[in-house]
Design a protein around this motif. Structure first.
Motif, PDB file in Angstrom:
ATOM      1  N   ALA A 190       8.104  12.099   5.923  1.00 51.66           N
ATOM      2  CA  ALA A 190       7.352  12.017   4.671  1.00 51.66           C
ATOM      3  C   ALA A 190       7.318  10.574   4.194  1.00 51.66           C
ATOM      4  CB  ALA A 190       7.979  12.910   3.600  1.00 51.66           C
ATOM      5  N   ILE A 191       6.266  10.248   3.467  1.00 52.87           N
ATOM      6  CA  ILE A 191       6.147   8.969   2.759  1.00 52.87           C
ATOM      7  C   ILE A 191       5.999   9.297   1.287  1.00 52.87           C
ATOM      8  CG2 ILE A 191       4.720   6.930   2.364  1.00 52.87           C
ATOM      9  CD1 ILE A 191       3.937   7.023   5.307  1.00 52.87           C
ATOM     10  N   VAL A 192       6.836   8.675   0.456  1.00 54.46           N
ATOM     11  CA  VAL A 192       6.767   8.862  -0.993  1.00 54.46           C
ATOM     12  C   VAL A 192       6.251   7.552  -1.588  1.00 54.46           C
ATOM     13  CG1 VAL A 192       8.036   9.367  -3.103  1.00 54.46           C
ATOM     14  CG2 VAL A 192       8.655  10.518  -0.962  1.00 54.46           C
ATOM     15  N   LEU A 193       5.011   7.579  -2.063  1.00 53.18           N
ATOM     16  CA  LEU A 193       4.372   6.423  -2.672  1.00 53.18           C
ATOM     17  C   LEU A 193       4.610   6.468  -4.180  1.00 53.18           C
ATOM     18  CD1 LEU A 193       2.393   4.017  -2.877  1.00 53.18           C
ATOM     19  CD2 LEU A 193       0.516   5.684  -2.809  1.00 53.18           C
ATOM     20  N   VAL A 194       5.278   5.449  -4.697  1.00 52.56           N
ATOM     21  CA  VAL A 194       5.561   5.352  -6.130  1.00 52.56           C
ATOM     22  C   VAL A 194       4.750   4.191  -6.686  1.00 52.56           C
ATOM     23  CG1 VAL A 194       7.338   5.058  -7.888  1.00 52.56           C
ATOM     24  CG2 VAL A 194       7.890   6.232  -5.748  1.00 52.56           C
ATOM     25  N   SER A 195       3.761   4.505  -7.531  1.00 48.35           N
ATOM     26  CA  SER A 195       2.851   3.473  -8.021  1.00 48.35           C
ATOM     27  C   SER A 195       2.334   3.837  -9.397  1.00 48.35           C
ATOM     28  CB  SER A 195       1.682   3.305  -7.042  1.00 48.35           C
ATOM     29  OG  SER A 195       0.710   2.422  -7.550  1.00 48.35           O
ATOM     30  N   ASP A 196       1.991   2.814 -10.169  1.00 50.24           N
ATOM     31  CA  ASP A 196       1.405   3.074 -11.486  1.00 50.24           C
ATOM     32  C   ASP A 196      -0.093   2.800 -11.504  1.00 50.24           C
ATOM     33  OD1 ASP A 196       1.419   0.314 -11.315  1.00 50.24           O
ATOM     34  OD2 ASP A 196       1.977   0.024 -13.418  1.00 50.24           O
ATOM     35  N   GLY A 197      -0.671   2.652 -10.339  1.00 48.75           N
ATOM     36  CA  GLY A 197      -2.103   2.413 -10.266  1.00 48.75           C
ATOM     37  C   GLY A 197      -2.567   2.426  -8.831  1.00 48.75           C
ATOM     38  N   ALA A 198      -3.831   2.153  -8.638  1.00 49.40           N
ATOM     39  CA  ALA A 198      -4.406   2.162  -7.300  1.00 49.40           C
ATOM     40  C   ALA A 198      -5.278   0.922  -7.141  1.00 49.40           C
ATOM     41  CB  ALA A 198      -5.221   3.429  -7.074  1.00 49.40           C
ATOM     42  N   ALA A 199      -5.807   0.766  -5.981  1.00 45.86           N
ATOM     43  CA  ALA A 199      -6.690  -0.358  -5.693  1.00 45.86           C
ATOM     44  C   ALA A 199      -7.657   0.072  -4.604  1.00 45.86           C
ATOM     45  CB  ALA A 199      -5.891  -1.577  -5.269  1.00 45.86           C
ATOM     46  N   VAL A 200      -8.676  -0.705  -4.412  1.00 45.84           N
ATOM     47  CA  VAL A 200      -9.667  -0.407  -3.383  1.00 45.84           C
ATOM     48  C   VAL A 200      -9.084  -0.738  -2.017  1.00 45.84           C
ATOM     49  CG1 VAL A 200     -11.968  -0.938  -2.524  1.00 45.84           C
ATOM     50  CG2 VAL A 200     -11.540  -0.891  -4.989  1.00 45.84           C
ATOM     51  N   ILE A 201      -9.178   0.212  -1.082  1.00 46.90           N
ATOM     52  CA  ILE A 201      -8.733  -0.002   0.298  1.00 46.90           C
ATOM     53  C   ILE A 201      -9.972  -0.279   1.129  1.00 46.90           C
ATOM     54  CG2 ILE A 201      -7.533   0.991   2.271  1.00 46.90           C
ATOM     55  CD1 ILE A 201      -6.008   2.791   0.392  1.00 46.90           C
ATOM     56  N   ASP A 202      -9.995  -1.429   1.785  1.00 47.14           N
ATOM     57  CA  ASP A 202     -11.205  -1.770   2.535  1.00 47.14           C
ATOM     58  C   ASP A 202     -11.368  -0.870   3.743  1.00 47.14           C
ATOM     59  OD1 ASP A 202      -9.927  -2.964   4.924  1.00 47.14           O
ATOM     60  OD2 ASP A 202      -9.274  -4.517   3.550  1.00 47.14           O
ATOM     61  N   ARG A 203     -12.554  -0.831   4.288  1.00 45.72           N
ATOM     62  CA  ARG A 203     -12.915   0.103   5.358  1.00 45.72           C
ATOM     63  C   ARG A 203     -12.039  -0.074   6.594  1.00 45.72           C
ATOM     64  NH1 ARG A 203     -15.733   4.386   3.485  1.00 45.72           N
ATOM     65  NH2 ARG A 203     -17.396   3.710   2.060  1.00 45.72           N
ATOM     66  N   GLU A 204     -11.740  -1.313   6.934  1.00 48.94           N
ATOM     67  CA  GLU A 204     -10.940  -1.565   8.133  1.00 48.94           C
ATOM     68  C   GLU A 204      -9.551  -0.941   7.995  1.00 48.94           C
ATOM     69  OE1 GLU A 204      -9.134  -5.338  10.688  1.00 48.94           O
ATOM     70  OE2 GLU A 204     -10.552  -5.679   9.047  1.00 48.94           O
TER      71      GLU A 204
END
Length: 336
Positions: A190-204
């Motif tokens: 499992a991966i547990v992502l702890v974040s208070d926001g997001a961002a744009v992930i480029d296509r690549e």
């Protein structure tokens, strides 16, 4: 038994331990005749006990001098758990509280709340392997997969350092997947992502993530520590607002995660430390899978035990020596 000696050549001295069995250390006394003396089984038993004590004392001393020890080993066991990578956002916004401002008084920042609750999560997991990664402008490899809790807790404590400006979640996920790839075992992951926001992930990067998740079944949990008043994961575009990753990054990151070929994906939206605690508790409940793990038994020095046995045996011999009574011949008694 995995018993070894630091200096094996001392085993050549072990035959000396047989000496007490063939030679007596008792004081010789003269008797005119013992033909009329009845057999004394108790004395025979005590005699052999003392002989054995002497043999044990010599053998234990030789083994202690030789550096007797138990070799380190690994034991395979079965329990419940998973191999988990904690991927922690270290952007500067994590240093604010859930109201979006610097914490005051007894308030906790989002990073402090995450640190405290993740420590509790790790302490309750007995059989997990856990790795730690962080990300802001760039991903940071903090700790590879390990079961050493002190190292894991130290890695989590390190997230209290001041964060940077941006949130490059795509590169952070790629690093978390690389950490999982470095572990070849077939355990649940499992991966547990702890974040208070997001961002744009480029296509690549999106294509790289799709391929990486497709190679191995990995559960993905997103713990979104939402700042009050900001759009949530399920936010809809307002009239006239474009529905794009730039306008609603959290919504579109959630859509992207749902499109991945992952074994299971869950998003948890939390607006307070209590909500974060509830989300982590639920993740802990979900990630209880049968797992085969290896328990390491460290090298153990057995010299103190060997010398302790030798001391005990010698005390028995000393007590026997102090209890001896010398028989005085009749001529000496008359002279006295």
């Amino acid at each position: 038994m995995n018993i070894a000696l630091a200096t094996p050549w001392v085993l050549a001295l072990l035959p000396l331990a047989l000496l007490p069995l063939v030679l007596s250390a008792n004081r010789p006394e003269s008797y005119p005749s013992i033909d009329t003396v009845e057999a004394d089984p108790l004395s025979s038993i005590l005699n052999w006990i003392l002989r054995l004590a002497g043999a044990i004392a010599i053998a234990a001393l030789i083994l202690g001098i030789g550096g007797i020890h138990r070799l380190g080993q690994t034991v395979e066991k079965t329990g419940e758990g998973a191999h988990i990578v904690l991927l922690i956002d270290r952007s500067s916004s994590m240093d604010n509280n859930f109201a979006g401002r610097p914490p005051e008084g007894g308030e906790e920042s989002k990073s402090a709340a995450a640190r405290r609750l993740l420590r509790d999560f790790v302490l309750e997991r007995d059989h997990d392997l856990i790795g730690v990664a962080a990300f802001s402008t760039s991903p940071m490899h903090v700790l590879p997969m390990t079961d050493h809790k002190e190292a894991i807790l130290a890695a989590i404590d390190a997230i209290n350092r001041p964060g940077l400006a941006f949130t490059n979640v795509g590169r952070g996920l790629a690093l978390a997947l690389d950490i999982q790839e470095a572990d070849p075992s077939p355990a649940a992951r499992a991966i547990v992502l702890v974040s208070d926001g997001a961002a744009v992930i480029d296509r690549e990067v999106q294509e790289l993530l799709r391929k990486a998740f497709a190679r191995r079944p990995i559960n993905l949990y997103w713990l979104f520590m939402r700042t009050q008043g900001t759009p949530g994961i399920d936010a809809k575009p307002e009239p006239g607002q474009r529905d794009t990753p730039q306008a609603l990054p959290e919504r579109h990151l959630d859509i992207f995660f749902k499109s991945l070929d992952v074994k299971a994906y869950r998003a948890f939206e939390a607006e307070s430390p209590q909500a974060v605690e509830e989300a982590i508790d639920e993740i802990a409940t979900l990630e209880r899978n049968p797992i085969t793990y290896v328990e390491r038994i460290p090298h153990e020095d057995l010299k103190p035990r060997a010398f302790g046995v030798a001391l005990a045996a010698m005390l028995v011999l000393l007590a026997a020596r102090l209890a001896e009574v010398r028989l005085v011949p009749a001529r000496e008694r008359e002279a006295i």
